[in-house]
Write a protein that holds these residues in place. Structure first.
Motif, PDB file in Angstrom:
ATOM      1  N   VAL A  63      66.538  55.611 -58.215  1.00  0.00           N
ATOM      2  CA  VAL A  63      67.874  56.044 -58.583  1.00  0.00           C
ATOM      3  C   VAL A  63      68.825  55.925 -57.399  1.00  0.00           C
ATOM      4  N   GLY A  64      70.057  55.473 -57.661  1.00  0.00           N
ATOM      5  CA  GLY A  64      71.070  55.378 -56.626  1.00  0.00           C
ATOM      6  C   GLY A  64      71.769  54.046 -56.694  1.00  0.00           C
ATOM      7  N   HIS A  65      72.380  53.647 -55.585  1.00  0.00           N
ATOM      8  CA  HIS A  65      73.096  52.388 -55.575  1.00  0.00           C
ATOM      9  C   HIS A  65      73.139  51.824 -54.154  1.00  0.00           C
ATOM     10  N   SER A  66      73.474  50.558 -54.069  1.00  0.00           N
ATOM     11  CA  SER A  66      73.625  49.873 -52.791  1.00  0.00           C
ATOM     12  C   SER A  66      75.090  49.466 -52.649  1.00  0.00           C
ATOM     13  N   PRO A  67      75.800  50.024 -51.678  1.00  0.00           N
ATOM     14  CA  PRO A  67      77.197  49.616 -51.474  1.00  0.00           C
ATOM     15  C   PRO A  67      77.278  48.112 -51.221  1.00  0.00           C
ATOM     16  N   SER A  68      78.373  47.526 -51.625  1.00  0.00           N
ATOM     17  CA  SER A  68      78.500  46.079 -51.534  1.00  0.00           C
ATOM     18  C   SER A  68      78.774  45.600 -50.117  1.00  0.00           C
ATOM     19  N   THR A  69      79.150  46.508 -49.207  1.00  0.00           N
ATOM     20  CA  THR A  69      79.469  46.085 -47.848  1.00  0.00           C
ATOM     21  C   THR A  69      78.218  45.623 -47.099  1.00  0.00           C
ATOM     22  N   ARG A  70      78.403  44.539 -46.356  1.00  0.00           N
ATOM     23  CA  ARG A  70      77.331  43.998 -45.519  1.00  0.00           C
ATOM     24  C   ARG A  70      77.688  44.221 -44.045  1.00  0.00           C
ATOM     25  N   TRP A  71      76.670  44.371 -43.242  1.00  0.00           N
ATOM     26  CA  TRP A  71      76.845  44.582 -41.813  1.00  0.00           C
ATOM     27  C   TRP A  71      75.973  43.594 -41.048  1.00  0.00           C
ATOM     28  N   VAL A  72      76.469  43.132 -39.901  1.00  0.00           N
ATOM     29  CA  VAL A  72      75.676  42.285 -39.039  1.00  0.00           C
ATOM     30  C   VAL A  72      75.244  43.109 -37.830  1.00  0.00           C
ATOM     31  N   VAL A  73      73.964  43.029 -37.497  1.00  0.00           N
ATOM     32  CA  VAL A  73      73.396  43.709 -36.337  1.00  0.00           C
ATOM     33  C   VAL A  73      73.196  42.684 -35.237  1.00  0.00           C
ATOM     34  N   THR A  91      77.688  34.735 -22.145  1.00  0.00           N
ATOM     35  CA  THR A  91      76.507  34.883 -21.288  1.00  0.00           C
ATOM     36  C   THR A  91      75.521  35.925 -21.813  1.00  0.00           C
ATOM     37  N   LEU A  92      75.695  36.386 -23.038  1.00  0.00           N
ATOM     38  CA  LEU A  92      74.826  37.424 -23.581  1.00  0.00           C
ATOM     39  C   LEU A  92      73.430  36.890 -23.873  1.00  0.00           C
ATOM     40  N   ASP A  93      72.432  37.725 -23.601  1.00  0.00           N
ATOM     41  CA  ASP A  93      71.041  37.406 -23.934  1.00  0.00           C
ATOM     42  C   ASP A  93      70.743  38.028 -25.306  1.00  0.00           C
ATOM     43  N   VAL A  94      71.093  37.292 -26.355  1.00  0.00           N
ATOM     44  CA  VAL A  94      70.980  37.823 -27.713  1.00  0.00           C
ATOM     45  C   VAL A  94      69.524  37.825 -28.163  1.00  0.00           C
ATOM     46  N   ILE A  95      69.065  38.974 -28.605  1.00  0.00           N
ATOM     47  CA  ILE A  95      67.709  39.082 -29.144  1.00  0.00           C
ATOM     48  C   ILE A  95      67.672  38.581 -30.582  1.00  0.00           C
ATOM     49  N   ARG A  96      68.635  39.049 -31.368  1.00  0.00           N
ATOM     50  CA  ARG A  96      68.620  38.690 -32.786  1.00  0.00           C
ATOM     51  C   ARG A  96      69.918  39.110 -33.450  1.00  0.00           C
ATOM     52  N   CYS A  97      70.365  38.335 -34.406  1.00  0.00           N
ATOM     53  CA  CYS A  97      71.470  38.704 -35.306  1.00  0.00           C
ATOM     54  C   CYS A  97      70.917  38.766 -36.721  1.00  0.00           C
ATOM     55  N   ARG A  98      71.200  39.847 -37.416  1.00  0.00           N
ATOM     56  CA  ARG A  98      70.719  39.982 -38.790  1.00  0.00           C
ATOM     57  C   ARG A  98      71.811  40.619 -39.646  1.00  0.00           C
ATOM     58  N   VAL A  99      71.847  40.246 -40.902  1.00  0.00           N
ATOM     59  CA  VAL A  99      72.781  40.837 -41.855  1.00  0.00           C
ATOM     60  C   VAL A  99      71.995  41.758 -42.790  1.00  0.00           C
ATOM     61  N   PHE A 100      72.533  42.930 -43.050  1.00  0.00           N
ATOM     62  CA  PHE A 100      71.870  43.853 -43.962  1.00  0.00           C
ATOM     63  C   PHE A 100      72.908  44.570 -44.811  1.00  0.00           C
ATOM     64  N   THR A 101      72.432  45.100 -45.925  1.00  0.00           N
ATOM     65  CA  THR A 101      73.257  45.910 -46.824  1.00  0.00           C
ATOM     66  C   THR A 101      72.684  47.309 -46.879  1.00  0.00           C
ATOM     67  N   HIS A 102      73.532  48.320 -46.834  1.00  0.00           N
ATOM     68  CA  HIS A 102      73.066  49.703 -46.908  1.00  0.00           C
ATOM     69  C   HIS A 102      72.569  50.023 -48.324  1.00  0.00           C
ATOM     70  N   HIS A 103      71.590  50.902 -48.388  1.00  0.00           N
ATOM     71  CA  HIS A 103      71.053  51.348 -49.667  1.00  0.00           C
ATOM     72  C   HIS A 103      71.003  52.867 -49.689  1.00  0.00           C
TER      73      HIS A 103
END
Length: 567
Positions: A180-190, A257-269
């Motif tokens: 039960v519940g919902h997932s907001p449509s907004t996406r975020w990049v980490v 010059t950033l040492d990027v580990i990872r970029c990921r997109v996720f949606t809140h639930h």
């Protein structure tokens, strides 16, 4: 192949559950479909409740290097004005209230901790395809993928199965319960980077209408940013270095010059299962509830589930309780998980607006609220965070001694209760964990001296003298330990007076334990293995409280296999 518990999923909840079952002397097999643990960054917040559970697992020394205590969070608006500071002081549960942490490295320590236990096994490349409840056992079928890619089927018989395989949980789907519940449509990049280019501690939640963001200082020099993506920005755009540089242009002097580990997109639930148990099959962690990241409570809620469920499974398997005690897992955990979801969703709704009129009204409201010291301290001390309270489950109402449920507020014509400083029930909440002294240790955390199972503690009395011979036999069957709390000045006397009774005398160094008994007007407390108060009473009613508690936990009265608890 047989085991007592099959745990599906080697995420943090499954690993914690396996460690606790191992500590309680039970057997379990963890089945994980992946070839290894997830290695990408996820959760970043760990609280004092979880650290207390890690203490029970005896993994504090292993986990601590991957944490930063006293993590302060500030909610700021687009102008850089602080709308709320969250910096809770004190250590009522024995640990700082908030930590920053690196989840993959902490999860790895939970995994490596399983090697201590001969009867705990973890198997990767095992995908559970079925779990049939046969009434007195569960038949689990898993597809095993070999190094060459070839597959075979493996059958395991268990007493119970716990699905801890995340939000898409096949175990939950096989149970047929609603999510039960919902997932907001907004996406975020980490965006996680090594060699923090800012070098700032703590956390900023940016309620900036231009683009909401999060900036977090983490252990090992890691910096995390999170940015909200707008509807017209495709998720694939985060693979473009120029787009990432544009996101960071107002946050770091030189993004090239950033040492990027990872970029990921996720949606809140924000979802919760309608049921956590069907017969011998249960779910926990993200399989049972999903929540947005704003309060940092997803990982911690899984720890609470594992801590609550582990001792109940162990009690049933040891013959100390009827399996109906497992119904209390949902009764005790559902409402709190739902409250954390609702709070996280509410905080997200404060951060995410991009309409400048709405944001202006929000900012004005925050300025007005901050004029009140009481309101300001409410947020600073994190009193808005709902602490677990169990109205139903393995609890006994403190005044009526009614088993299984209790009101939040106490009412009684008895003078001692009328005069109690705190009229709220002391049952169904965690007992504090101050530093204490015993004959053998000085300045130890309370749980480290009382052990990992039931504790029957009295203030100023020897609790062993408060029960009949039959009642003491029942407590021995429960694996309970007698503890006498004393002011430190009285401890030498009590150690002599109570010698031979088997009671551990604990010196209250700072007066906090005495304050707890005084505030609640109680003389005896029954502490569950998860350190929640199961029952509390006046000394004279100890036997009646025990009887009610045994009803609440569906205790058995026949001899049963011993519970191998690590003290």
């Amino acid at each position: 192949m047989q085991t007592e518990v099959v745990i599906v999923g080697a995420g943090p909840t499954g690993l914690a559950l396996a460690n606790l079952l191992g500590r309680y002397g039970r057997s379990a097999i963890v089945l994980e479909s992946r070839s290894d643990l997830i290695d990408y960054p996820r959760g970043v917040g760990l609280d004092d409740e979880s650290m207390r559970s890690i203490q029970t697992m005896d993994l504090v020394e292993e986990v601590t290097p991957f944490t930063i205590p006293h993590h302060v969070m500030r909610l700021v608006n687009g102008k850089g004005e602080t709308m709320m500071t969250n910096a809770p002081a004190g250590e009522p549960l024995g640990w700082p209230r908030k930590f920053g942490f690196i989840q993959p490295l902490v999860d790895r320590q939970l995994y490596e901790g399983l090697s201590r236990f001969d009867d705990i096994d973890i198997r990767f490349d095992h995908t559970v395809t079925d779990a049939q409840d046969r009434g007195d056992h569960v038949e689990v079928t898993a597809t095993v993928t070999g190094p060459d890619g070839a597959t075979r089927e493996e059958a395991i018989t268990a007493q119970y199965v716990v699905g801890c395989e995340g939000g898409a949980s096949p175990t939950r789907k096989r149970m047929g319960v609603d999510f039960v519940g919902h997932s907001p449509s907004t996406r975020w990049v980490v965006i996680d980077v090594n060699n923090d280019p800012l070098g700032l501690p703590n956390v900023y939640l940016g309620a900036d209408p231009a683009r909401p963001y999060v900036s977090i200082g983490l252990p090992h020099g890691i910096r995390r940013w999170e940015f909200m993506l707008f509807d017209d920005e495709p998720s694939e755009q985060v693979e473009d270095p120029d787009f990432v540089a544009a996101l960071l242009k107002d946050h770091v002097p030189d993004s090239s010059t950033l040492d990027v580990i990872r970029c990921r997109v996720f949606t809140h639930h924000g979802r919760i299962a309608s049921s956590f148990r069907q017969g011998r099959v249960l779910i926990a962690g993200d399989a049972a509830h999903l929540m947005p990241v704003w309060m940092g409570q997803g990982w911690n809620s899984g720890m609470r589930d594992a801590t609550n469920l582990s001792w109940k499974l162990a009690s049933v398997l040891a013959g100390q309780a009827d399996e109906t005690i497992l119904d209390s897992f949902e009764a005790e955990r559902h409402d709190h998980a739902k409250a954390m979801i609702d709070l996280s969703m509410t905080l997200g709704n404060v951060i995410k607006p991009t309409n400048r009129v709405v944001c202006g009204a929000r900012d004005l409201a925050s300025r007005a609220l901050n004029l009140s010291p009481r309101v300001k301290s409410y947020f600073t001390d994190m009193r808005f965070k709902p602490m677990p309270f169990y109205a139903k489950g393995v609890v006994v109402a403190p005044d009526s001694l009614t088993p299984g449920e209790q009101p939040r507020t106490r009412t009684s014509s008895f003078m001692t209760i009328k005069n109690a400083v705190d009229k709220k029930t002391p049952v169904g909440v965690q007992f504090p964990q101050p530093r204490v002294n015993t004959a053998d240790v000085t300045g130890a955390r309370l749980d480290d001296v009382t052990g990992d199972w039931w504790t029957i503690a009295a203030w100023g009395n020897d609790p062993a003298r408060l029960f009949t011979e039959d009642e003491r036999a029942q407590l021995q069957h429960m694996g309970a330990r007698f503890v006498s709390f004393m002011s430190e000045s009285q401890r030498p006397w009590a150690e002599t007076e109570y010698a031979g009774s088997g009671t551990l005398v604990v010196g209250d160094v700072d007066g906090s334990i005495k304050g707890w008994f005084d505030k609640h007007a109680m003389g005896v407390v029954f502490l569950r293995p998860d350190r929640f108060v199961g029952a509390a009473c006046l000394a004279q009613e100890s036997g009646k409280a025990l009887a009610a508690l045994r009803v609440a936990m569906g205790a058995t009265s026949v001899a049963a296999p011993a519970l191998a608890v690590v003290a």
